[in-house]
Write an enzyme that holds these catalytic residues in place. Structure first.
Site, PDB file in Angstrom:
ATOM      1  N   ALA A  12       0.844  -1.201   0.000  1.00  0.00           N
ATOM      2  CA  ALA A  12       0.000   0.000   0.000  1.00  0.00           C
ATOM      3  C   ALA A  12       0.877   1.248   0.000  1.00  0.00           C
ATOM      4  O   ALA A  12       0.742   2.139   0.835  1.00  0.00           O
ATOM      5  CB  ALA A  12      -0.939  -0.007   1.199  1.00  0.00           C
ATOM      6  N   GLU A 170      18.037  15.512   0.251  1.00  0.00           N
ATOM      7  CA  GLU A 170      16.905  16.018   1.050  1.00  0.00           C
ATOM      8  C   GLU A 170      17.141  15.778   2.543  1.00  0.00           C
ATOM      9  O   GLU A 170      16.827  16.619   3.379  1.00  0.00           O
ATOM     10  CB  GLU A 170      15.601  15.348   0.597  1.00  0.00           C
ATOM     11  CG  GLU A 170      15.169  15.799  -0.794  1.00  0.00           C
ATOM     12  CD  GLU A 170      13.694  15.594  -1.063  1.00  0.00           C
ATOM     13  OE1 GLU A 170      13.163  14.560  -0.652  1.00  0.00           O
ATOM     14  OE2 GLU A 170      13.077  16.483  -1.688  1.00  0.00           O
ATOM     15  N   GLN A 314       6.098   9.741  -8.357  1.00  0.00           N
ATOM     16  CA  GLN A 314       5.318  10.267  -9.476  1.00  0.00           C
ATOM     17  C   GLN A 314       4.981   9.166 -10.494  1.00  0.00           C
ATOM     18  O   GLN A 314       3.825   8.993 -10.894  1.00  0.00           O
ATOM     19  CB  GLN A 314       6.136  11.380 -10.144  1.00  0.00           C
ATOM     20  CG  GLN A 314       5.380  12.118 -11.180  1.00  0.00           C
ATOM     21  CD  GLN A 314       6.220  13.161 -11.912  1.00  0.00           C
ATOM     22  OE1 GLN A 314       5.763  13.707 -12.895  1.00  0.00           O
ATOM     23  NE2 GLN A 314       7.416  13.453 -11.465  1.00  0.00           N
TER      24      GLN A 314
HETATM   25  C1  LIG Z   1      13.421  10.000   1.565  1.00  0.00           C
HETATM   26  C2  LIG Z   1      12.825   9.799   0.209  1.00  0.00           C
HETATM   27  C3  LIG Z   1      12.393  10.904  -0.517  1.00  0.00           C
HETATM   28  C4  LIG Z   1      11.796  10.721  -1.759  1.00  0.00           C
HETATM   29  N1  LIG Z   1      11.352  11.838  -2.422  1.00  0.00           N
HETATM   30  C5  LIG Z   1      10.709  11.691  -3.596  1.00  0.00           C
HETATM   31  C6  LIG Z   1      10.129  12.838  -4.243  1.00  0.00           C
HETATM   32  O1  LIG Z   1      10.228  13.970  -3.759  1.00  0.00           O
HETATM   33  N2  LIG Z   1       9.456  12.629  -5.404  1.00  0.00           N
HETATM   34  C7  LIG Z   1       9.292  11.385  -5.951  1.00  0.00           C
HETATM   35  O2  LIG Z   1       8.625  11.259  -7.001  1.00  0.00           O
HETATM   36  N3  LIG Z   1       9.828  10.276  -5.372  1.00  0.00           N
HETATM   37  C8  LIG Z   1      10.529  10.395  -4.202  1.00  0.00           C
HETATM   38  N4  LIG Z   1      11.052   9.277  -3.583  1.00  0.00           N
HETATM   39  C9  LIG Z   1      10.888   7.946  -4.206  1.00  0.00           C
HETATM   40  C10 LIG Z   1       9.495   7.386  -3.929  1.00  0.00           C
HETATM   41  O3  LIG Z   1       9.188   7.480  -2.565  1.00  0.00           O
HETATM   42  C11 LIG Z   1       9.377   5.916  -4.377  1.00  0.00           C
HETATM   43  O4  LIG Z   1       9.764   5.823  -5.725  1.00  0.00           O
HETATM   44  C12 LIG Z   1       7.924   5.436  -4.199  1.00  0.00           C
HETATM   45  O5  LIG Z   1       7.618   5.352  -2.823  1.00  0.00           O
HETATM   46  C13 LIG Z   1       7.695   4.069  -4.864  1.00  0.00           C
HETATM   47  O6  LIG Z   1       6.365   3.699  -4.687  1.00  0.00           O
HETATM   48  P1  LIG Z   1       5.971   2.152  -4.600  1.00  0.00           P
HETATM   49  O7  LIG Z   1       4.479   2.105  -4.647  1.00  0.00           O
HETATM   50  O8  LIG Z   1       6.725   1.381  -5.610  1.00  0.00           O
HETATM   51  O9  LIG Z   1       6.506   1.651  -3.191  1.00  0.00           O
HETATM   52  P2  LIG Z   1       6.403   2.245  -1.714  1.00  0.00           P
HETATM   53  O10 LIG Z   1       5.782   3.588  -1.715  1.00  0.00           O
HETATM   54  O11 LIG Z   1       7.756   2.076  -1.120  1.00  0.00           O
HETATM   55  O12 LIG Z   1       5.387   1.235  -0.999  1.00  0.00           O
HETATM   56  C14 LIG Z   1       5.642  -0.117  -0.796  1.00  0.00           C
HETATM   57  C15 LIG Z   1       4.687  -0.643   0.273  1.00  0.00           C
HETATM   58  O13 LIG Z   1       4.849  -2.058   0.380  1.00  0.00           O
HETATM   59  C16 LIG Z   1       4.924  -2.437   1.743  1.00  0.00           C
HETATM   60  N5  LIG Z   1       5.695  -3.673   1.824  1.00  0.00           N
HETATM   61  C17 LIG Z   1       7.000  -3.857   1.526  1.00  0.00           C
HETATM   62  N6  LIG Z   1       7.348  -5.142   1.685  1.00  0.00           N
HETATM   63  C18 LIG Z   1       6.236  -5.793   2.085  1.00  0.00           C
HETATM   64  C19 LIG Z   1       5.945  -7.150   2.389  1.00  0.00           C
HETATM   65  N7  LIG Z   1       6.873  -8.109   2.300  1.00  0.00           N
HETATM   66  N8  LIG Z   1       4.690  -7.466   2.766  1.00  0.00           N
HETATM   67  C20 LIG Z   1       3.712  -6.532   2.844  1.00  0.00           C
HETATM   68  N9  LIG Z   1       3.930  -5.226   2.557  1.00  0.00           N
HETATM   69  C21 LIG Z   1       5.174  -4.860   2.181  1.00  0.00           C
HETATM   70  C22 LIG Z   1       5.614  -1.251   2.418  1.00  0.00           C
HETATM   71  O14 LIG Z   1       5.345  -1.239   3.814  1.00  0.00           O
HETATM   72  C23 LIG Z   1       4.969  -0.079   1.665  1.00  0.00           C
HETATM   73  O15 LIG Z   1       3.751   0.309   2.272  1.00  0.00           O
HETATM   74  C24 LIG Z   1      11.667   9.424  -2.327  1.00  0.00           C
HETATM   75  C25 LIG Z   1      12.117   8.307  -1.614  1.00  0.00           C
HETATM   76  C26 LIG Z   1      12.689   8.480  -0.355  1.00  0.00           C
HETATM   77  C27 LIG Z   1      13.158   7.259   0.405  1.00  0.00           C
END
Ligand SMILES: Cc1cc2nc3c(=O)[nH]c(=O)nc-3n(C[C@H](O)[C@H](O)[C@H](O)COP(=O)(O)OP(=O)(O)OC[C@H]3O[C@@H](n4cnc5c(N)ncnc54)[C@H](O)[C@@H]3O)c2cc1C
Length: 397
Positions: A12, A170, A314
């Protein structure tokens, strides 16, 4: 396939939440059975984590309860950890059960990539979740308290950040803002505190406009940050890091932000990956698996010039919307829509009131960029939780 197709969404985060929100809006009653699985019962706003990590904000301001985001009459939420994905059996194994699916969405987010640097995984902190930033925040304060007891140990006051990408920069901006408060709180001379950013690449913030990068570095230097650009970390030990040709930087706090890879569960499931990321087709599906979509940090897509898109919130959000559309289309036997990334720009914060960014085809810096960053954050809150969430959390961003 059973009469009502089962859709299981893993994770999520940005990709998983946007897929869920769109599905609950677009699916008709009893058209599909949707389950969202996440390790925690909250969604965290990853793009905000650098603040609670440095201690300039409370971790609670970077998370939202999942029950406040999704309609639990339309989507079943399961708080559990995924331990195995079994595409051959169309099953997902959780720490406390098993789920079967007709369609699977893998959006488990990234993990830290240490490139095999010895000791990095064992000795460095990473900014990846609410729990990881709680640890960093507490650890930083503890170093100041320890120094007061052992004033010869200046390594307690040396903070090394590995990597000058988005996350590293950041975080440094926030840490540099936090240091004066910590010095005051613990009666420590500011000149004893060192924030050192070590980056192997020839520039900080690769991909950003060079003029903006120079501006960012100047802002951070003025806040007391030392840059070691073009310097590789060779090893991370319990006492600090070894850089370049064997120089040791003594530090009790190493934060690694040098790289992101996909989730290990994906490789273990037998998908072909590059650094844990699946090269998805134009509809965001894993090759050879028409019923499995891979989103966000777990997916790999290339821009028209043939370069991989960096993993960002994004792109994960846009993929979530596209994925939901394609799931609904699949169920209704309609044609799928290829994913096309629309880059709205990027803004990196440099601490309070300072940022750099490229948006709407223009460059921004300073206070204007910081405002754009805030608008981007508020827009995200609005997309996932509407006005109530903006009012509840917006003031903290
Ligand atoms: C400090 C920081 C600043 C950032 N700033 C920016 C920004 O300004 N702009 C931008 O576009 N991007 C930014 N990013 C990158 C961005 O946050 C990620 O690319 C984005 O979160 C990816 O989304 P996602 O849905 O792939 O995964 P995530 O948002 O990481 O979500 C993954 C989810 O899966 C869950 N999960 C993981 N493993 C398991 C498991 N085994 N079982 C059940 N649940 C699990 C986690 O708890 C989490 O809720 C930043 C990243 C960081 C770390």
């Amino acid at each position: 396939m059973s009469s009502i197709p089962k859709i299981v969404i893993l994770g999520a985060g940005y990709g998983g939440v946007l897929t869920s929100l769109r599905l609950q809006k677009e699916l008709n009653y009893n058209e599909a059975d949707v389950t969202l699985v996440n390790k925690h019962d909250y969604h965290y706003i990853t793009t905000h984590l650098h603040m609670p990590a440095a201690g300039t904000d409370h971790p609670d301001n970077a998370r939202v309860s999942i029950s406040k985001l999704i309609d639990e009459f339309k989507i079943d939420f399961v708080k559990s950890t995924v331990v195995q994905i079994r595409p051959q059996d169309r099953k997902v194994i959780l720490e406390d059960g098993t789920l079967s699916y007709d369609y699977l969405i893998i959006a488990l987010g990234g993990e830290s990539e240490t490139f095999g640097i010895p000791g990095m995984a064992e000795n460095a902190f990473t900014i990846r979740s609410i729990n990881s930033v709680r640890l960093i925040r507490e650890h930083i304060e503890y170093q100041f308290a320890r120094y007061k007891r052992e004033p010869h140990r200046t390594d307690y006051l040396t903070f090394v950040v590995g990597g000058a990408g988005f996350t590293g920069i950041e975080f440094i901006g926030e840490l540099a803002d936090r240091v004066p408060d910590l010095c005051k709180q613990f009666d420590v001379d500011r000149s004893l505190v060192k924030i050192i950013n070590v980056e192997a690449a020839p520039t900080a913030l690769p991909g950003f406009d060079p003029e903006l990068v120079e501006y960012a570095m100047e802002v951070l230097r003025k806040k007391g940050v030392t840059f070691r650009i073009g310097t590789a970390i060779k090893e991370c030990t319990a006492d600090g890091v070894i850089v370049g040709e064997g120089e040791e930087i003594k530090s009790q706090t190493v934060i690694w932000s040098g790289g992101v890879r996909g989730n290990r569960l994906i490789e273990e499931a037998g998908f072909e990956t590059m650094r844990g990321r699946v090269k998805v087709d134009e509809y965001l599906r894993a090759p050879g698996h028409e019923n499995i979509y891979v989103l966000g940090d777990n997916s790999l897509m290339f821009n028209p010039e043939g370069r991989p898109y960096p993993p960002t919130a994004q792109i994960a959000m846009q993929q979530g919307v596209n994925c939901a559309h394609n799931l609904v289309a699949s169920i209704r036997n309609q044609s799928l829509r290829p994913f096309v990334f629309s880059n709205k720009g990027t803004v990196a914060s440099l601490g309070k009131g300072e940022a750099i960014g490229m948006a709407f085809g223009k460059k921004y810096k300073g206070r204007t960029a910081a405002w754009i960053k805030k608008l981007i954050d508020l827009r995200y809150l609005f997309i996932i939780g509407g006005i109530p969430l903006v009012l509840r959390k917006g003031k903290f961003l």
